[in-house]
Design a protein around this motif. Structure first.
Motif, short mmCIF file in Angstrom:
data_model
loop_
_atom_site.label_atom_id
_atom_site.label_comp_id
_atom_site.label_asym_id
_atom_site.label_seq_id
_atom_site.Cartn_x
_atom_site.Cartn_y
_atom_site.Cartn_z
N SER A 119 48.97 39.74 36.47
CA SER A 119 47.94 38.77 37.14
C SER A 119 47.27 38.30 35.84
O SER A 119 47.02 38.94 34.88
CB SER A 119 46.70 39.80 37.91
OG SER A 119 47.32 40.28 38.87
N GLU A 120 46.50 37.00 35.96
CA GLU A 120 45.81 36.31 34.91
C GLU A 120 44.55 35.90 35.63
O GLU A 120 44.23 35.48 36.74
CB GLU A 120 46.74 35.21 34.60
CG GLU A 120 47.96 35.52 33.91
CD GLU A 120 48.68 34.25 33.37
OE1 GLU A 120 48.15 32.99 33.70
OE2 GLU A 120 49.65 34.40 32.62
N PRO A 121 43.35 35.85 34.62
CA PRO A 121 42.24 35.02 35.31
C PRO A 121 42.43 33.84 35.95
O PRO A 121 43.20 32.92 35.53
CB PRO A 121 41.27 34.68 33.84
CG PRO A 121 42.07 35.77 32.85
CD PRO A 121 43.48 35.97 33.17
N GLY A 122 41.60 33.67 37.06
CA GLY A 122 41.85 32.27 37.80
C GLY A 122 42.78 32.70 38.88
O GLY A 122 42.77 31.92 39.93
N SER A 153 45.41 49.63 41.05
CA SER A 153 44.72 49.92 39.53
C SER A 153 44.32 48.81 38.98
O SER A 153 45.08 47.57 39.20
CB SER A 153 45.87 50.80 38.80
OG SER A 153 47.27 49.76 38.60
N ASP A 154 43.09 48.68 37.92
CA ASP A 154 42.63 47.81 37.31
C ASP A 154 42.46 46.73 38.43
O ASP A 154 42.64 45.53 38.04
CB ASP A 154 43.77 47.35 36.18
CG ASP A 154 43.92 48.26 35.30
OD1 ASP A 154 43.06 49.31 34.99
OD2 ASP A 154 45.31 48.42 34.76
N LEU A 155 41.53 46.93 39.23
CA LEU A 155 41.30 46.07 40.42
C LEU A 155 40.21 45.03 39.96
O LEU A 155 38.95 45.74 39.63
CB LEU A 155 41.16 46.50 41.82
CG LEU A 155 40.67 45.61 42.79
CD1 LEU A 155 42.02 44.57 43.12
CD2 LEU A 155 40.51 46.52 44.08
N LEU A 156 40.34 44.02 39.71
CA LEU A 156 39.21 43.15 39.46
C LEU A 156 38.85 41.89 40.35
O LEU A 156 37.67 41.39 40.02
CB LEU A 156 39.58 42.20 37.87
CG LEU A 156 40.06 43.08 36.65
CD1 LEU A 156 40.49 42.29 35.60
CD2 LEU A 156 38.99 43.92 36.41
N TYR A 174 44.03 36.56 43.44
CA TYR A 174 44.12 38.33 43.57
C TYR A 174 44.32 38.73 42.11
O TYR A 174 45.33 38.59 41.63
CB TYR A 174 45.10 38.86 44.66
CG TYR A 174 44.71 38.15 45.96
CD1 TYR A 174 43.89 38.56 46.72
CD2 TYR A 174 45.46 37.16 46.42
CE1 TYR A 174 43.83 38.01 47.85
CE2 TYR A 174 45.47 36.60 47.72
CZ TYR A 174 44.38 36.99 48.57
OH TYR A 174 44.25 36.36 49.54
N ILE A 175 43.41 39.65 41.64
CA ILE A 175 43.76 40.35 40.34
C ILE A 175 43.53 41.63 40.41
O ILE A 175 42.73 42.32 40.68
CB ILE A 175 42.48 39.58 39.34
CG1 ILE A 175 42.57 38.17 39.50
CG2 ILE A 175 42.86 40.30 37.79
CD1 ILE A 175 41.48 37.57 38.42
N ALA A 176 44.85 42.16 39.88
CA ALA A 176 44.83 43.81 39.80
C ALA A 176 46.04 44.19 38.88
O ALA A 176 47.11 43.19 38.56
CB ALA A 176 45.23 44.49 41.08
N GLY A 177 46.15 45.23 38.06
CA GLY A 177 46.87 45.56 37.25
C GLY A 177 48.34 46.24 37.88
O GLY A 177 49.40 46.08 37.35
N GLY A 178 48.17 46.76 39.11
CA GLY A 178 49.33 47.34 39.65
C GLY A 178 48.66 47.79 41.12
O GLY A 178 47.53 47.96 41.38
#
Length: 300
Positions: A273-276, A84-87, A279-283
């Protein structure tokens, strides 16, 4: 001429009152002796405590009084993993369906023959399952060896709600291990699908007779103590899990029944997760499910 005298025993006279008392005593002893075989037969026929629940003669044993049970199932299982919220573009969803997964399960109530109701309904439960013929798709469509196993061990208690033929409730706790391992490919987006959950599980379930068959249903909460490779890709991961199962049991021989059912397990992740971050995702949501058919034996 010498005279001889013959000695004869002399018995005291018995009074009529004593004679009647002796006669009454003799009649009482005779009646007691005649009734003794009937009392002995009645005592031998009287059931021991708990014997009625286990059945006797032509009566079937009561539900939820077995000493042990053991069974084997064939499950057709599947798994989906999504975010979820995969950036970030370096993570992939995962899906596999139609995996054959034989399993074994057993329960033992070591004090089921005891006189204390609480102790005779406490037991241990074990189950193990392992997928066969499972592969994942690697880079360029290459086949990647994959393993999938489940193990559960715990304690279990049972409570009969309405006599020997009524519903039975179960409650228990233990450890669950679920391992899904994709052979390392050097591609983190694919390797992230590997998980190894060791979770503390608390659950309840029940068996509800409906005519000649029984419906079984239950669920539980799993608190992961470790999560494996997937969680290691993210900052401060946390996770929880729930599981559900339903089944129908149909007796076909003394102590034997055939079962068909389905199960569903859901692990849900939360990532900070934080910018930078690489791997960035909310869950993430990891779902494992299956339909099974098997046979079980109950020993009384």
């Amino acid at each position: 001429m010498q005279r001889r005298t013959l000695a004869c025993p002399v018995f005291p006279a018995v009074s009529p009152r004593r004679s009647r008392a002796a006669a009454l005593l003799g009649a009482a002893l005779a009646a007691l002796a005649a009734s003794s075989p009937a009392l002995a037969a009645e005592g031998a026929a009287a059931p021991r405590p708990g014997a009625a629940e286990r059945g006797g003669g032509d009566r079937p044993p009561a539900v939820g009084t077995e000493l042990f049970s053991a069974g084997v199932d064939l499950e057709i299982a599947g798994r989906t993993l999504s975010y979820s919220d995969l950036l970030s573009g370096n993570l992939r969803t995962y899906e596999v369906l139609g995996v054959p997964m034989p399993s074994l399960h057993a329960e033992l109530y070591p004090l089921a023959r005891g006189a204390l109701p609480v102790l005779r309904d406490l037991g241990i439960a074990l189950s193990y399952a392992r997928a066969i013929g499972l592969d994942s798709e690697g880079a360029a469509g290459a086949s990647v060896s994959t393993s999938w196993s489940r193990l559960h061990a715990g304690v279990r208690g049972r409570y009969r709600l309405a006599g020997p033929t009524g519903p039975v409730l179960f409650a228990g706790g233990g450890l669950c291990w679920t391992d899904f391992d994709v052979e390392s490919t050097g591609d983190p987006s694919r390797d992230a699908a590997s998980v190894s959950y060791v979770a503390l599980r608390l659950g309840v379930d029940g068996r509800f007779p409906v005519g000649p068959v029984a419906l079984e249903a239950g669920g539980g909460y799993q608190a992961p103590l470790s999560m494996g490779a997937l969680a290691s890709h993210f900052r401060e991961p946390s996770a929880g899990g729930v599981d559900l199962r339903v089944a129908v049991a149909v007796p076909f021989a003394p102590g034997l029944d055939v079962r068909a059912g389905a199960s569903y397990t859901r692990f849900f992740y939360d990532f900070d997760s934080e910018p930078g971050d690489p791997y960035i995702a909310g869950g993430a949501l990891d779902q494992l499910f299956g339909a099974h058919l098997g046979v079980a034996y109950h020993g009384y």
